[in-house]
Design a protein around this motif. Structure first.
Motif, PDB file in Angstrom:
ATOM      1  N   ASN A  19      28.055  39.595  41.469  1.00  0.00           N
ATOM      2  CA  ASN A  19      28.960  38.894  40.649  1.00  0.00           C
ATOM      3  C   ASN A  19      30.311  39.367  41.113  1.00  0.00           C
ATOM      4  OD1 ASN A  19      29.595  37.374  38.086  1.00  0.00           O
ATOM      5  ND2 ASN A  19      30.564  39.021  37.581  1.00  0.00           N
ATOM      6  N   GLN A  22      31.601  37.336  43.879  1.00  0.00           N
ATOM      7  CA  GLN A  22      31.629  35.798  43.928  1.00  0.00           C
ATOM      8  C   GLN A  22      32.967  35.086  43.524  1.00  0.00           C
ATOM      9  OE1 GLN A  22      28.893  33.407  43.742  1.00  0.00           O
ATOM     10  NE2 GLN A  22      27.709  35.113  44.585  1.00  0.00           N
ATOM     11  N   ALA A  23      33.243  33.851  43.899  1.00  0.00           N
ATOM     12  CA  ALA A  23      34.502  33.234  43.562  1.00  0.00           C
ATOM     13  C   ALA A  23      34.739  33.055  42.018  1.00  0.00           C
ATOM     14  CB  ALA A  23      34.736  31.906  44.254  1.00  0.00           C
ATOM     15  N   ARG A  24      35.928  33.251  41.808  1.00  0.00           N
ATOM     16  CA  ARG A  24      36.268  32.962  40.534  1.00  0.00           C
ATOM     17  C   ARG A  24      37.297  31.612  40.405  1.00  0.00           C
ATOM     18  NH1 ARG A  24      33.414  36.534  39.385  1.00  0.00           N
ATOM     19  NH2 ARG A  24      33.594  38.581  38.370  1.00  0.00           N
ATOM     20  N   LYS A  25      37.018  30.693  39.324  1.00  0.00           N
ATOM     21  CA  LYS A  25      37.661  29.451  39.244  1.00  0.00           C
ATOM     22  C   LYS A  25      38.714  29.679  38.157  1.00  0.00           C
ATOM     23  CE  LYS A  25      35.026  27.503  42.531  1.00  0.00           C
ATOM     24  NZ  LYS A  25      35.572  27.358  43.900  1.00  0.00           N
ATOM     25  N   ARG A  26      39.846  29.011  38.513  1.00  0.00           N
ATOM     26  CA  ARG A  26      40.835  28.807  37.329  1.00  0.00           C
ATOM     27  C   ARG A  26      40.236  27.336  36.829  1.00  0.00           C
ATOM     28  NH1 ARG A  26      45.676  27.099  38.823  1.00  0.00           N
ATOM     29  NH2 ARG A  26      45.061  26.512  40.529  1.00  0.00           N
ATOM     30  N   ALA A  60      39.651  34.203  30.197  1.00  0.00           N
ATOM     31  CA  ALA A  60      38.158  34.609  30.734  1.00  0.00           C
ATOM     32  C   ALA A  60      37.111  34.307  29.915  1.00  0.00           C
ATOM     33  CB  ALA A  60      38.483  36.255  31.216  1.00  0.00           C
ATOM     34  N   ASN A  61      36.181  33.907  30.526  1.00  0.00           N
ATOM     35  CA  ASN A  61      34.886  33.615  29.989  1.00  0.00           C
ATOM     36  C   ASN A  61      34.769  32.533  28.731  1.00  0.00           C
ATOM     37  OD1 ASN A  61      33.410  35.400  31.900  1.00  0.00           O
ATOM     38  ND2 ASN A  61      34.260  36.896  30.671  1.00  0.00           N
ATOM     39  N   GLN A 100      40.919  24.849  41.621  1.00  0.00           N
ATOM     40  CA  GLN A 100      40.828  24.860  40.168  1.00  0.00           C
ATOM     41  C   GLN A 100      39.938  23.644  39.816  1.00  0.00           C
ATOM     42  OE1 GLN A 100      44.793  24.337  38.237  1.00  0.00           O
ATOM     43  NE2 GLN A 100      43.753  23.255  36.648  1.00  0.00           N
TER      44      GLN A 100
END
Length: 168
Positions: A19, A22-26, A60-61, A100
């Motif tokens: 996790n 993994q890439a984080r997306k805006r 976030a989340n 994004q």
């Protein structure tokens, strides 16, 4: 050897490591709101040039639909029941920004009896404008998204965009 679910601690540590890579997306979540005359609600942000749809960035989340509702409460004092998804737009990296995902939700029609005014420092103005004027006031990327949202509203189905262009 890869851990298995039979060893929950090792398995969760393995999943957490994956996790973290993994890439984080805006995620941006905006709302299309209209008045009884069919005009579109636009807001004028103080932190960037040009007019925009009401909404903003998800925390976030935070689910996109809750981000949209939260932003409307914070910025305009409006508690709006969303009526469905109109647009999902994947936006490629640009300038200093990573990619994004932008959502536009249908906020329906406000009855027009309430005076809309900004409730925080992020907006200088909020007003309903005819669609053709709205398309002139928003920046190019939002113009394509707003146009797609109106198409989705009339077709009764959401549209997926890639950098503002329909993909199918």
């Amino acid at each position: 050897m890869t851990p298995t679910p039979a060893d929950p601690d090792a398995w969760n540590a393995y999943l957490a490591e994956g996790n973290a890579k993994q890439a984080r997306k805006r995620v941006a979540a905006d709302v299309l709101l209209r008045d009884p005359a069919g005009r579109v609600l636009l807001v004028n942000p103080t932190y960037k040039p040009g007019w925009d749809l009401p909404g903003g960035m998800a925390e976030a989340n935070e689910p996109p639909e809750e981000a949209a509702r939260r932003e409307l409460r914070e910025e305009l004092g409006q508690d709006v029941a969303l009526r469905g998804l109109l647009v999902v737009d994947w936006i490629a990296p640009h300038g200093p920004w990573d990619d994004q995902i932008a959502f536009i939700f249908d906020g329906g029609t406000l009855d027009g009896s309430q005076a809309l005014r900004p409730h925080d420092q992020e907006l200088s103005e909020a007003r309903f404008v005819p669609l053709d004027k709205a398309l002139e006031l928003v920046r190019d990327r939002m113009r394509r998204r707003l146009d797609a949202a109106m198409t989705a509203l009339h077709q009764g189905r959401p549209l997926y965009l890639h950098d503002g262009a329909a993909t199918w």
